[in-house]
Design an enzyme around this catalytic site. Sequence first.
Site, mmCIF file in Angstrom:
data_model
loop_
_atom_site.group_PDB
_atom_site.id
_atom_site.type_symbol
_atom_site.label_atom_id
_atom_site.label_comp_id
_atom_site.label_asym_id
_atom_site.label_seq_id
_atom_site.Cartn_x
_atom_site.Cartn_y
_atom_site.Cartn_z
ATOM 1 C CD GLU A 183 -3.017 -1.113 0.379
ATOM 2 O OE1 GLU A 183 -3.365 0.006 -0.043
ATOM 3 O OE2 GLU A 183 -3.594 -2.169 0.040
ATOM 4 C CB CYS A 197 -1.429 7.574 1.711
ATOM 5 S SG CYS A 197 -2.910 6.725 2.228
HETATM 6 P P1 NAD Z 1 8.329 4.496 5.306
HETATM 7 O O1 NAD Z 1 8.457 3.667 4.113
HETATM 8 O O2 NAD Z 1 9.447 5.392 5.680
HETATM 9 O O3 NAD Z 1 8.050 3.595 6.597
HETATM 10 C C1 NAD Z 1 6.977 2.704 6.740
HETATM 11 C C2 NAD Z 1 7.386 1.545 7.601
HETATM 12 O O4 NAD Z 1 8.471 0.872 6.977
HETATM 13 C C3 NAD Z 1 7.860 1.915 9.014
HETATM 14 O O5 NAD Z 1 7.289 1.029 9.948
HETATM 15 C C4 NAD Z 1 9.352 1.746 8.940
HETATM 16 O O6 NAD Z 1 9.904 1.344 10.166
HETATM 17 C C5 NAD Z 1 9.496 0.648 7.918
HETATM 18 N N1 NAD Z 1 10.771 0.697 7.211
HETATM 19 C C6 NAD Z 1 11.533 1.777 6.956
HETATM 20 N N2 NAD Z 1 12.622 1.415 6.256
HETATM 21 C C7 NAD Z 1 12.542 0.091 6.071
HETATM 22 C C8 NAD Z 1 13.372 -0.876 5.393
HETATM 23 N N3 NAD Z 1 14.501 -0.529 4.776
HETATM 24 N N4 NAD Z 1 12.963 -2.160 5.375
HETATM 25 C C9 NAD Z 1 11.814 -2.507 5.949
HETATM 26 N N5 NAD Z 1 11.007 -1.657 6.609
HETATM 27 C C10 NAD Z 1 11.363 -0.382 6.665
HETATM 28 O O7 NAD Z 1 7.004 5.277 5.053
HETATM 29 P P2 NAD Z 1 6.447 6.457 5.886
HETATM 30 O O8 NAD Z 1 7.299 7.655 5.678
HETATM 31 O O9 NAD Z 1 6.191 5.990 7.281
HETATM 32 O O10 NAD Z 1 5.037 6.699 5.173
HETATM 33 C C11 NAD Z 1 4.871 7.653 4.175
HETATM 34 C C12 NAD Z 1 4.543 6.996 2.862
HETATM 35 O O11 NAD Z 1 3.565 6.017 3.032
HETATM 36 C C13 NAD Z 1 3.955 7.969 1.860
HETATM 37 O O12 NAD Z 1 4.504 7.711 0.590
HETATM 38 C C14 NAD Z 1 2.478 7.642 1.848
HETATM 39 O O13 NAD Z 1 1.789 7.958 0.682
HETATM 40 C C15 NAD Z 1 2.517 6.180 2.089
HETATM 41 N N6 NAD Z 1 1.259 5.725 2.672
HETATM 42 C C16 NAD Z 1 0.461 4.930 1.953
HETATM 43 C C17 NAD Z 1 -0.732 4.518 2.478
HETATM 44 C C18 NAD Z 1 -1.671 3.615 1.734
HETATM 45 O O14 NAD Z 1 -2.604 3.141 2.351
HETATM 46 N N7 NAD Z 1 -1.461 3.375 0.457
HETATM 47 C C19 NAD Z 1 -1.109 4.935 3.767
HETATM 48 C C20 NAD Z 1 -0.258 5.760 4.466
HETATM 49 C C21 NAD Z 1 0.940 6.140 3.932
#
Ligand code: NAD
Length: 456
Positions: A210, A244
């Site tokens: 997502e 998002c």
């Molecule tokens: P992110 O990718 O930085 O982090 C999300 C999760 O991934 C966190 O729990 C983090 O600890 C983990 N993570 C970070 N690096 C990782 C790695 N290398 N390997 C595995 N896990 C890792 O995202 P964010 O900044 O928390 O969220 C923002 C993004 O999420 C935006 O692009 C937004 O559009 C998207 N988003 C999408 C939805 C949806 O439902 N489609 C909902 C909310 C946010």
Amino acid sequence: MYSERLQKMRTYFESGITRPYHFRKQQLILLQQTIKKYEKEINEALFTDLKKNAEEAYIGETGLIYAEIKLLLKRLKKWMKPQTVGTDMLNFPSASKIYRDPLGVVLIIAPWNYPFQLSLLPLVGAIAGGNCVVLKPSEFAPASASVIQKIIHQVFPAEYVLVAEGDGAAIIPAMTDAFRFDHIFYTGSIPVGKAIYASAAKNLIPVTLELGGKSPAIVEADADIKVAAKRIITGKFLNAGQTCIAPDYVLVNEEVKQQLVERMAESILSFYGSNAEESYEYGKIINERRFDKLVSYLQEGEIITGGKFNREKLYISPTILHQIKAGAAIMQDEIFGPLLPVISYKTTGEAIEIVKQHANPLALYLFTASNDKQQQWIANVPFGGGCINNTVMYFSNHRLPFGGVGNSGIGAYHGKYTFNVFTRLKPVMKSPVWFDPPIKYPPFKGKLNLFKMFKR
Ligand code: NAD
């Protein structure tokens, strides 16, 4: 470190304890009761992390979980029942059924922007599916992660649901190297989503991704401008733009641009007052890193309204910009904050071309009175989901599958679709032994016409 704990989860799953309907139902009820018990703490955590008010916390977080659990309690028994389907003539008189198998031990990774909802909505679906779950909340919303940990710890044994807190970039690879999950459900950014997909591919682990992207709001000349302005502003500045599915930018027919911009500025004033920093309605940016990035975008266009900020309070005012510079980062990156670029176009064809420069948005919002225009956009532009004459609200209807397409993700969930994500279709054909004609066995020579009669 995780290896032993994850193996215990595997053993717990394989004991079969999580499979019966009554077990799943009981866990959902317990979770529901405990969330209710901790609702005040949840709200406080959401306020600490994001300055979310209680109403927004309910409508965007806890309320959605309550509704999902209520739906599951009502429908789960039916959804779990094997579905009887027809059987073809060739296999007469066999009977065919589709069972719903739990997946096993699944990993759910959540982001910080709706930290409670985006952790627990998939979790309740995974429980309903009969799985064991490792839940990784985002480290960037620490107060929320800590309440989640507290609730889960109180309700479930660690062999059943385990909360893994900390730096995702360190924890997730450590877990996936040590253990083969049966599914990874990831919500977050595109780059991390790609890394997770690549690592899951090594062990053929199925994923749901997502992700984000640039979601446009398009305002055609025939739209109700007053309503469009209110709905774009509400969707954009919810959670200070850190949603998002928030409209990332506005594409407006040049004939109505001036009118729309004026109306949107009026809406900002009427929703958040002349100083949004003091407003109960308005949130804050999650951290300094995101704040600095967002402030850097302010140079890239002409500010129509807003543009104020205060780093100490992580505050950026609701901002509308236009005259965006060519090649500006604000039109390349997903903004994910309270800055709204407005770009005008002459024809619908031109607007479609602009949207296609940021292929496959998660959401698309179209404002128009014309059915033909609606069909033109729906038929010609791939997007995850969206609204006509509205923004963001499609998310809250559990009958609509929620997910992205292409760059914005793989798979969809909510309501029955979440149950589908966390279960596998297991088809089984049962043949009676009393009917055993020789036609079913070799030698097949000379039976071609008979076969053609039964299978065509
Ligand atoms: P992110 O990718 O930085 O982090 C999300 C999760 O991934 C966190 O729990 C983090 O600890 C983990 N993570 C970070 N690096 C990782 C790695 N290398 N390997 C595995 N896990 C890792 O995202 P964010 O900044 O928390 O969220 C923002 C993004 O999420 C935006 O692009 C937004 O559009 C998207 N988003 C999408 C939805 C949806 O439902 N489609 C909902 C909310 C946010």
